[in-house]
Design an enzyme around this catalytic site. Sequence first.
Site: not given
Lengths: 472, 472
Positions: A42-43, A82, A86, A139, A141, A164, A241, A293-294, A314
Amino acid sequence: MTIKTKHSGILLFIILHLMLSPNSMAQNSDGRPPNFVIIFADDLGYGDLSSYGNPTILTPNLDRMAHEGQKWTNFYVGASVCTPSRAALLTGRLPVRSGMASNEHRVLFPNSKNGLPASEITLAEQLKTAGYSTAAIGKWHLGHKEQYLPTNNGFDYYFGIPYSNDMDYLGNADYKKLALQNPSGIKPEDYNVPLLQNAKIIERPANQHTITKRYTAETIEFIKENNDEPFFVYLAHSLPHIPLFVSKEFEGHSKRGLYGDVVEEIDHGVGEILKVLKEEGLDENTIVVFTSDNGPWLPFKTHGGSAGLLKAGKGTTWEGGMREPAIFWGPGLIKPGLVSELGSTMDLFSTFSSLAGVEIPNDRMIDGKDISQTLLNREASPRKSILFYRSTELYAARLGDYKAHFITQGAYGEFGERQEHNPPLLYNLSHDASEKFDISKENPAIISQINALVEEHNSNLIRGKDQLAERE
Amino acid sequence: MTIKTKHSGILLFIILHLMLSPNSMAQNSDGRPPNFVIIFADDLGYGDLSSYGNPTILTPNLDRMAHEGQKWTNFYVGASVCTPSRAALLTGRLPVRSGMASNEHRVLFPNSKNGLPASEITLAEQLKTAGYSTAAIGKWHLGHKEQYLPTNNGFDYYFGIPYSNDMDYLGNADYKKLALQNPSGIKPEDYNVPLLQNAKIIERPANQHTITKRYTAETIEFIKENNDEPFFVYLAHSLPHIPLFVSKEFEGHSKRGLYGDVVEEIDHGVGEILKVLKEEGLDENTIVVFTSDNGPWLPFKTHGGSAGLLKAGKGTTWEGGMREPAIFWGPGLIKPGLVSELGSTMDLFSTFSSLAGVEIPNDRMIDGKDISQTLLNREASPRKSILFYRSTELYAARLGDYKAHFITQGAYGEFGERQEHNPPLLYNLSHDASEKFDISKENPAIISQINALVEEHNSNLIRGKDQLAERE
């Protein structure tokens, strides 16, 4: 990069099988299709692994995974935040089609009313039709109400947080200020995020210090329990994240500070998972993919990651927002090497469906491409283009080496205001990955080709009803 | 990163030997000290290898070398331009001591009068005292008159060009403009650079299209001819310094364009050299190191390289100017892994001297540290600091994680004018490799420590007579 597969017989069988019937099942000699493990950070940015150039985050397990498998260097996500990212991965579709992109709110929040529509088909639902055991760990989301949870989207089992890790905030301090001035003032109990098992809250607030290692342990347990049938695990770590938390064992593990500690704990978990796959004799018939994810959340400075040589992070449609590390591992299946072909998280839907022998839905537009021949055989990727959406607007498009930006806009107070470009900015990403040298003036023909691609895309685009706008 | 050495017996012998007598010879079971091959690229940046994060320059040979050996991520050169950087590597001394740094001219030119003073001791001269066969292949740039050439500096053999490949320019076009607008207009015959064998010109202008592969072939021939005695090869490629040239076989080899083709041809040569070392049975007793002389020449846009996540490039004392990829390989000697400890090209002088059992000169200041225990045993590096000189002025200093910039200045029209800083700018390079977040205000104690380091350095600095200023 000359490791020879030890099981060329199986590989030959798979290749012949696929040549004869492109959509048919890839099976090992027992007739069992391969297992799939998607590990989704994540991130985490393009420059946050040592094998992608980070000097002080050391990720020996992911690096070995890259050395033994395929390291992709032009692999993209479906959105730069996010929720839509996803949705893209799990449905193989651009979020604008499923309604998981919105101009109101960029992601789902604890007071959001909706989630992934039931009409969408997830990769887990696809694989269930071929008898897979499926688990979502981490996660989600894509909607926190029961009807939107993993267990209603094709997953037999769920363990994780529904949105998140910085949501449900109870404190009154500003995380960003704390992260920059007093990181020790950040506590898991300030974030009232629930931890769910299936649809039940089992802990609230989730203990985020131990959450990474618990995700890894849950993944390993699921693999061991399901080692006699094909399985699919979607392990979506809720870190790095912000807010950043790490277990005791990894405090100070990295020279990079807390952010590095978190990534190194994830890396350690990857190593544990690969070890168990070997111990269980599953490594020859399992594909593990690691990506994120990003891009990195840059305003958090050293609490955010790095996009390496890529621009911005991001939230943006610059490369740093949407290009990610992507490592495919599977000693019995994946042909090792460096891959600079184009790929997307949406391709996992089509590729894993294909390898499991499941038909791709033909009642809707699927954006994923079947990249199985690139994975198994190092053939050219069938993906030739990438569309860069921000919310519901197309900001940029890549065709082959070239990316045109019709609109540019920073995010989170960095990299400038929204700006439209006509002609678009044009970059040769193969020569200029950092998007420094606009070559639009010299290349009107390439711009025309990209315009044609966009027009074709727009001509058959059916926009899904916005699922992110409504709140309670 | 868990490859086990196959010859732990030899390794144990070496380690015990070194423990008993730190400066003594590292020998294999035949009593022969290790061979050394230094492969030194020209203007290749921190972000120009796939193992350091480049997405379209694919360097599988160097990546495998990194996987089997040590990949260093905090390894520096002694200066951010050619001549002083090369002097630093070969003498183990800051160029300001040898006089190979100047405020008049940053490097030597075809009309320069002088070169490396005879009083300086090169690594080749060191190793000659232990019976090594020595060769310099490639670009020299430490004086082109006969008394300054490699054959008068400890090398038995020389094959290469005496200064940069863009010198002796005969054309009337501007390379930069050509590189950006009409690369096919750039021809080797526009550069009247001579190719020397020992002290004799054998070709003028040098055919730069074939020069990379000829350097590789010369290296391989020297290794084969000297495989029965310890040897040292200093292979200093004259590319990817502009103008860029590549052999027919590598035209279009890379997705990165001509710059990538050039780097991939060098990578291919590295693979050929490692293959020959294995074929000759020398791989267990040879250390190969790959690095570059300074950061990328950024104004040449896609004809220049990339510093990856590091700031600025060639000519500056920002990280992008002086931190380089550094890969150590030697299956029988080097303990594999990622190394984020500090190192410098100047350490090669001390380390290889030590491994060969040659005393370090004690009549002068040597800046190199003996990093052999880090290479052989993954111990902490004895190097704790880096000094960043620009010409004869100290611009910055790193102590542990922290770097203080007393003066900053761009180069070649980029990254701003000279600016003095008091207090200095301060960055934590382990947390912030991109030098984005100045933390000087919060850390006066660290600045004091760095000031003390600089004062100590200045207190015993003897400046060599400027060798670069005089021209004919």
